[in-house]
Design a protein around this motif. Sequence first.
Motif, PDB file in Angstrom:
ATOM      1  N   ALA A  57      15.731  37.731 -14.092  1.00 24.13           N
ATOM      2  CA  ALA A  57      17.099  37.512 -14.579  1.00 24.13           C
ATOM      3  C   ALA A  57      17.695  38.820 -15.075  1.00 24.13           C
ATOM      4  O   ALA A  57      18.888  39.105 -14.855  1.00 24.13           O
ATOM      5  N   ALA A  58      16.882  39.629 -15.729  1.00 24.74           N
ATOM      6  CA  ALA A  58      17.376  40.918 -16.236  1.00 24.74           C
ATOM      7  C   ALA A  58      17.822  41.800 -15.075  1.00 24.74           C
ATOM      8  O   ALA A  58      18.875  42.452 -15.132  1.00 24.74           O
ATOM      9  N   PHE A  59      17.029  41.811 -13.981  1.00 24.73           N
ATOM     10  CA  PHE A  59      17.418  42.602 -12.809  1.00 24.73           C
ATOM     11  C   PHE A  59      18.741  42.085 -12.225  1.00 24.73           C
ATOM     12  O   PHE A  59      19.629  42.867 -11.882  1.00 24.73           O
ATOM     13  N   GLU A  60      18.864  40.774 -12.136  1.00 24.49           N
ATOM     14  CA  GLU A  60      20.078  40.195 -11.558  1.00 24.49           C
ATOM     15  C   GLU A  60      21.299  40.583 -12.387  1.00 24.49           C
ATOM     16  O   GLU A  60      22.362  40.889 -11.859  1.00 24.49           O
ATOM     17  N   LYS A  61      21.107  40.590 -13.706  1.00 22.77           N
ATOM     18  CA  LYS A  61      22.229  40.905 -14.582  1.00 22.77           C
ATOM     19  C   LYS A  61      22.632  42.371 -14.445  1.00 22.77           C
ATOM     20  O   LYS A  61      23.808  42.707 -14.315  1.00 22.77           O
ATOM     21  N   GLU A  62      21.618  43.244 -14.436  1.00 25.11           N
ATOM     22  CA  GLU A  62      21.909  44.681 -14.393  1.00 25.11           C
ATOM     23  C   GLU A  62      22.463  45.127 -13.048  1.00 25.11           C
ATOM     24  O   GLU A  62      23.383  45.941 -12.981  1.00 25.11           O
ATOM     25  N   SER A  63      21.888  44.590 -11.962  1.00 21.53           N
ATOM     26  CA  SER A  63      22.288  45.073 -10.640  1.00 21.53           C
ATOM     27  C   SER A  63      23.499  44.329 -10.087  1.00 21.53           C
ATOM     28  O   SER A  63      24.176  44.828  -9.191  1.00 21.53           O
ATOM     29  N   GLY A  64      23.743  43.120 -10.607  1.00 23.14           N
ATOM     30  CA  GLY A  64      24.832  42.316 -10.080  1.00 23.14           C
ATOM     31  C   GLY A  64      24.465  41.538  -8.829  1.00 23.14           C
ATOM     32  O   GLY A  64      25.309  40.852  -8.255  1.00 23.14           O
ATOM     33  N   TYR A  65      23.216  41.643  -8.395  1.00 28.03           N
ATOM     34  CA  TYR A  65      22.787  40.893  -7.205  1.00 28.03           C
ATOM     35  C   TYR A  65      22.000  39.650  -7.604  1.00 28.03           C
ATOM     36  O   TYR A  65      21.177  39.708  -8.508  1.00 28.03           O
ATOM     37  N   LYS A  66      22.264  38.526  -6.926  1.00 22.43           N
ATOM     38  CA  LYS A  66      21.393  37.360  -7.065  1.00 22.43           C
ATOM     39  C   LYS A  66      20.193  37.584  -6.143  1.00 22.43           C
ATOM     40  O   LYS A  66      20.341  38.118  -5.043  1.00 22.43           O
ATOM     41  N   ASP A  87      14.443  41.483  14.614  1.00 21.44           N
ATOM     42  CA  ASP A  87      15.804  41.727  15.114  1.00 21.44           C
ATOM     43  C   ASP A  87      16.851  40.947  14.336  1.00 21.44           C
ATOM     44  O   ASP A  87      18.009  41.351  14.266  1.00 21.44           O
ATOM     45  N   ASN A  88      16.450  39.823  13.801  1.00 23.33           N
ATOM     46  CA  ASN A  88      17.355  38.986  13.032  1.00 23.33           C
ATOM     47  C   ASN A  88      16.587  38.503  11.798  1.00 23.33           C
ATOM     48  O   ASN A  88      16.178  37.358  11.723  1.00 23.33           O
ATOM     49  N   PRO A  89      16.350  39.425  10.855  1.00 28.50           N
ATOM     50  CA  PRO A  89      15.394  39.128   9.782  1.00 28.50           C
ATOM     51  C   PRO A  89      15.883  38.025   8.855  1.00 28.50           C
ATOM     52  O   PRO A  89      17.080  37.772   8.754  1.00 28.50           O
ATOM     53  N   GLN A  90      14.909  37.418   8.179  1.00 29.08           N
ATOM     54  CA  GLN A  90      15.235  36.343   7.257  1.00 29.08           C
ATOM     55  C   GLN A  90      15.695  36.867   5.902  1.00 29.08           C
ATOM     56  O   GLN A  90      16.103  36.094   5.055  1.00 29.08           O
ATOM     57  N   GLY A  91      15.557  38.169   5.687  1.00 23.44           N
ATOM     58  CA  GLY A  91      15.941  38.718   4.394  1.00 23.44           C
ATOM     59  C   GLY A  91      16.186  40.201   4.480  1.00 23.44           C
ATOM     60  O   GLY A  91      16.348  40.753   5.578  1.00 23.44           O
ATOM     61  N   ASP A  92      16.204  40.861   3.320  1.00 23.45           N
ATOM     62  CA  ASP A  92      16.530  42.282   3.266  1.00 23.45           C
ATOM     63  C   ASP A  92      15.319  43.139   2.937  1.00 23.45           C
ATOM     64  O   ASP A  92      15.148  44.229   3.459  1.00 23.45           O
ATOM     65  N   VAL A  93      14.463  42.614   2.043  1.00 26.46           N
ATOM     66  CA  VAL A  93      13.280  43.359   1.634  1.00 26.46           C
ATOM     67  C   VAL A  93      12.062  42.514   1.935  1.00 26.46           C
ATOM     68  O   VAL A  93      12.066  41.295   1.724  1.00 26.46           O
ATOM     69  N   SER A 290      21.645  46.026   2.645  1.00 26.67           N
ATOM     70  CA  SER A 290      20.696  47.110   2.403  1.00 26.67           C
ATOM     71  C   SER A 290      20.880  47.755   1.030  1.00 26.67           C
ATOM     72  O   SER A 290      19.930  48.224   0.429  1.00 26.67           O
ATOM     73  N   LYS A 291      22.096  47.736   0.525  1.00 28.88           N
ATOM     74  CA  LYS A 291      22.311  48.340  -0.795  1.00 28.88           C
ATOM     75  C   LYS A 291      21.554  47.539  -1.864  1.00 28.88           C
ATOM     76  O   LYS A 291      20.843  48.111  -2.694  1.00 28.88           O
ATOM     77  N   GLY A 292      21.701  46.230  -1.801  1.00 31.07           N
ATOM     78  CA  GLY A 292      20.968  45.370  -2.730  1.00 31.07           C
ATOM     79  C   GLY A 292      19.467  45.484  -2.518  1.00 31.07           C
ATOM     80  O   GLY A 292      18.687  45.453  -3.475  1.00 31.07           O
ATOM     81  N   GLY A 293      19.071  45.630  -1.256  1.00 31.39           N
ATOM     82  CA  GLY A 293      17.657  45.771  -0.936  1.00 31.39           C
ATOM     83  C   GLY A 293      17.058  47.013  -1.587  1.00 31.39           C
ATOM     84  O   GLY A 293      15.958  46.987  -2.130  1.00 31.39           O
ATOM     85  N   LYS A 294      17.836  48.100  -1.535  1.00 35.63           N
ATOM     86  CA  LYS A 294      17.353  49.344  -2.155  1.00 35.63           C
ATOM     87  C   LYS A 294      17.203  49.166  -3.661  1.00 35.63           C
ATOM     88  O   LYS A 294      16.213  49.613  -4.254  1.00 35.63           O
ATOM     89  N   ALA A 295      18.190  48.498  -4.272  1.00 34.44           N
ATOM     90  CA  ALA A 295      18.101  48.245  -5.715  1.00 34.44           C
ATOM     91  C   ALA A 295      16.863  47.411  -6.036  1.00 34.44           C
ATOM     92  O   ALA A 295      16.177  47.645  -7.035  1.00 34.44           O
ATOM     93  N   LEU A 296      16.578  46.460  -5.162  1.00 35.43           N
ATOM     94  CA  LEU A 296      15.426  45.591  -5.399  1.00 35.43           C
ATOM     95  C   LEU A 296      14.115  46.377  -5.300  1.00 35.43           C
ATOM     96  O   LEU A 296      13.180  46.163  -6.085  1.00 35.43           O
ATOM     97  N   ILE A 297      14.035  47.301  -4.339  1.00 34.76           N
ATOM     98  CA  ILE A 297      12.821  48.107  -4.204  1.00 34.76           C
ATOM     99  C   ILE A 297      12.637  48.999  -5.435  1.00 34.76           C
ATOM    100  O   ILE A 297      11.527  49.122  -5.970  1.00 34.76           O
ATOM    101  N   ASP A 298      13.744  49.579  -5.913  1.00 33.49           N
ATOM    102  CA  ASP A 298      13.662  50.362  -7.161  1.00 33.49           C
ATOM    103  C   ASP A 298      13.111  49.498  -8.295  1.00 33.49           C
ATOM    104  O   ASP A 298      12.284  49.940  -9.092  1.00 33.49           O
ATOM    105  N   PHE A 299      13.606  48.255  -8.335  1.00 31.16           N
ATOM    106  CA  PHE A 299      13.181  47.330  -9.381  1.00 31.16           C
ATOM    107  C   PHE A 299      11.675  47.044  -9.303  1.00 31.16           C
ATOM    108  O   PHE A 299      10.994  46.948 -10.329  1.00 31.16           O
ATOM    109  N   LEU A 300      11.158  46.957  -8.068  1.00 32.74           N
ATOM    110  CA  LEU A 300       9.740  46.614  -7.914  1.00 32.74           C
ATOM    111  C   LEU A 300       8.812  47.674  -8.511  1.00 32.74           C
ATOM    112  O   LEU A 300       7.675  47.369  -8.886  1.00 32.74           O
ATOM    113  N   ILE A 301       9.279  48.929  -8.564  1.00 34.79           N
ATOM    114  CA  ILE A 301       8.416  49.931  -9.208  1.00 34.79           C
ATOM    115  C   ILE A 301       8.959  50.339 -10.582  1.00 34.79           C
ATOM    116  O   ILE A 301       8.523  51.326 -11.167  1.00 34.79           O
TER     117      ILE A 301
END
Lengths: 363, 559
Positions: A57-66, A87-93, A290-301
């Motif tokens: 929830a903290a990540f969602e609040k800070e990044s603005g992504y659900k 070719d048609n992925p189910q998600g971003d990360v 991809s922008k949200g995906g990058k934020a999510l990867i940053d969050f993972l570490i």
Amino acid sequence: MQNKTFVAVAVAVAVGLGLVALSACGSTDGKAAGSDGSGTVTLVSHDSWAVSKSVLAAFEKESGYKVRVLQDGDAGQAVNKAILTKDNPQGDVFFGVDNTLLSRALDNGLFQPYEAAGLARVGAPYQLDATKHRVTPVDFGDICVNYDKAYFTEHKLAPPASFDDLVKPAYRNLLVTENAATSSPGLGFLLGTAAKYGDGGWEGYWKKLKANGVKVVDGWEQAYNEEFSGSAGGKKAKADRPLVVSYASSPPAEVIYADPKPSTAPTGVVSGTCFRQVEFAGLLSNASESKGGKALIDFLISKRFQEDMPLNMFVYPVVKDAAVPAEFTAYGPAAEHPETLDPAKIAGHRDDWVKSWTSLVLK
Amino acid sequence: MDLARTEVSEVSGRGSRAGSAARLGLMAVPVAFFAVFFAYPVAAIVARGLGADGGWRFGALRDVLAQSGIRHVLWFTTWQALASTALTLLVALPAAYVFARLEFPGRQVLRAVVTVPFVLPTVVVGTAFLALVGRGGLLDDLWGVRLDTTVWAILLAHVFFNYAVVVRTVGGLWSQLDPRQEEAARMLGASRLTAWRTVTLPALGPAVAAAALMIFLFTFTSFGVVQILGGPTFSTLEVEIYRQTSEIFDLSTAAVLTLVQFAAVGAILGVHAWTVRRRESALRLVDASTTARRPRGAGQWALLAGVLATIAVLLVLPLAVLAQRSFDAPGFAYYRALTSDDGNVFLVPPIEAIGNSLEYAVVATAIAVLVGGLAAAALTRRDAGRLVRGFDALLMLPLGVSAVTVGFGFLIALDEPPLDLRGTWILVPLAQALVGVPFVVRTMLPVLRAVDHRLREAAAVLGASPWRVWREVDLPMVRRALLVAAGFAFAVSLGEFGATVFIARPDNPTLPVAVARLLGRAGELNYGQAMALSTILMVVCAVALLVLERLRTDRAGDF
């Protein structure tokens, strides 16, 4: 009365058709949320993915992504499915490809490069794609033989300490392991022996292990819950094998998920039998967000996620500034000298090794 | 009868165009359903495996089949399925008789209970079943007999799983056969055995064949049971397909094996369709509640006792062990843990899986009854041509194709609008309905086909529309079969694991998915919660099936 029946059938048919129509609506809604950049980032992972609600929830609040999470089967399945749908992925990360499958994912062009913010805090041994940054290390864990402390105390026998010990007569008929062809700890244990004894030696080692009465079952659940006398499930199942191939983090789990909590773990780790697994996350090649995906990867570490992770997924953090929970240091420290193998070497040999292992040990 | 036929044929000649239009209308929904949610995804994944650079690699077929390992798998798959089917019929046919013809206290409860194993996820059943034949199990305690590494464990587990198929499919029809026909034969001097052999057995034939076919299909494509109880030494075709797809990622070999399994299953279904058609006859069906009597004579009492003892040891005992393990902590600790989301195995407390499972199962049942009911109605029509009758066998194919193939197929086939269903909740009930439809069709067809066709013709002659004919003639006679079918579809959906685990979302896991995830983690509370959830799943299934049994009795007064 017959009219009643007629009405009942008509209602049933209408409900059925209505549901199908509903589902169509549902599908368009889902699509809209996923693809138009409205702020939802989708994480595809395996069944072991877990995170504390507050941290996400903290990540969602800070990044603005659900964040939408799609758990897609066990680790191997999830990777294979991601490759099939690249070719048609189910998600971003995608999170959860480990060093035993890394080459398969990279060779198939599953990920696009992204250098995560804060990557410098990740220990060098985990950075297996350091030049291209297609994947980011997130956690590591050790596959090790676990032992039942009560059994060895009762029999006044010292628990084994290494791969070499396991083939000694004192430990005859005590070990249960998983099928290397169908189970990731089973494969990890095989790779551990391959790393330890080399291309020429591991088959000879397994011959001795087989002669010493190793039992092979298909999956971790059977090995750990049905055959291993040290686990809670094993005790209820009157299991009789005091040695099992599992994880270094299994003893802390036995303490944490016990009520009341014992003062020491009922099981221990044979530290000389560990194979290190590193898990990675990456931005999928055709990610729509991809922008949200990058934020999510940053969050993972990020420190927050890395410190939350151990008690949720029973793995260790890869960043240097993350504190490991007390339960881990007390009951299941990471191995000091785990066996490791280069992902490229694993990719080149895995199928052959599994094939030879199968005909050697199972036939 | 032939005289009557000539008269009627003029009528049906006049109505044949309308008839075939009606048939096509009935067929449209099932055909579309199977084309989109079965044929297309499976074809897509098989094509992905065999297609390369625009060409086809049919050489792979020969290469794969040339491997001795694969031939060994084929051989084991076949003989264990034959043995399992024979053993199940042997053990369960007496029970089908007892449940159909004998009245005893607790009959309804017991009929619901014997169906529970059928719908439990194999990962749970494996755990439970080892308690019977494994180390420290009942047989071990009594006689020191352990079967957990032998093929006997697999065969007995298959009986455990499929017992209900015989009791419900054969027993369901048996209870509706008019006992007076057999009595009449005996009055005319036939011995008890001769009367049974010449009157009841031929009438039961199609139902026995249908049950045997289902069991053969389940055991031929057995996955979880073989994996858990057989260990890694015994492998079925299904296990091999899973391994090649999911672990080794050799889609080409998996595609070849899928085709082989497809061909085998298709051949079995073809033979079955042929034998069933040859033996079908119009039966005199009566209300099931009037055919059962209290046991009379030593023979019937002994049979009842034998059946009850078998059920107690083979079916109830393993389930009881599960329940016992779930209570094996002070103060119902495992059950209390289910309501907390501290464990974080899921994003929600595990208890919510119960609600999810029920919702999915209701939707899946609605779809299965709709699709299967329409298909069965279309297949029953006398003017159904060869093409339509072939469709009968086709409807069974989902039971013979591995969940992993269907799951991977869904992933790559249903990924574009208007069919981008990969992220939606409907995918779970759709996949479950795919497995439920064959049950609906198989349960309905023998009964529908047994309805005397002259009744329909008479109604048509009197000017009834086809819909009205179905409503006035067929429906009252098949209502019980329809309920049984719905019950089966519901229960199967509730316990379905293979396809569900592929597509269930983490914020709404089903019961079996939740159990599997909890079992996949070390620690007493996780194991205990898995046992507690399994126990709840057992109880929910038993209650659902029990409600259906009640429903049937209450409604039986209508006609």
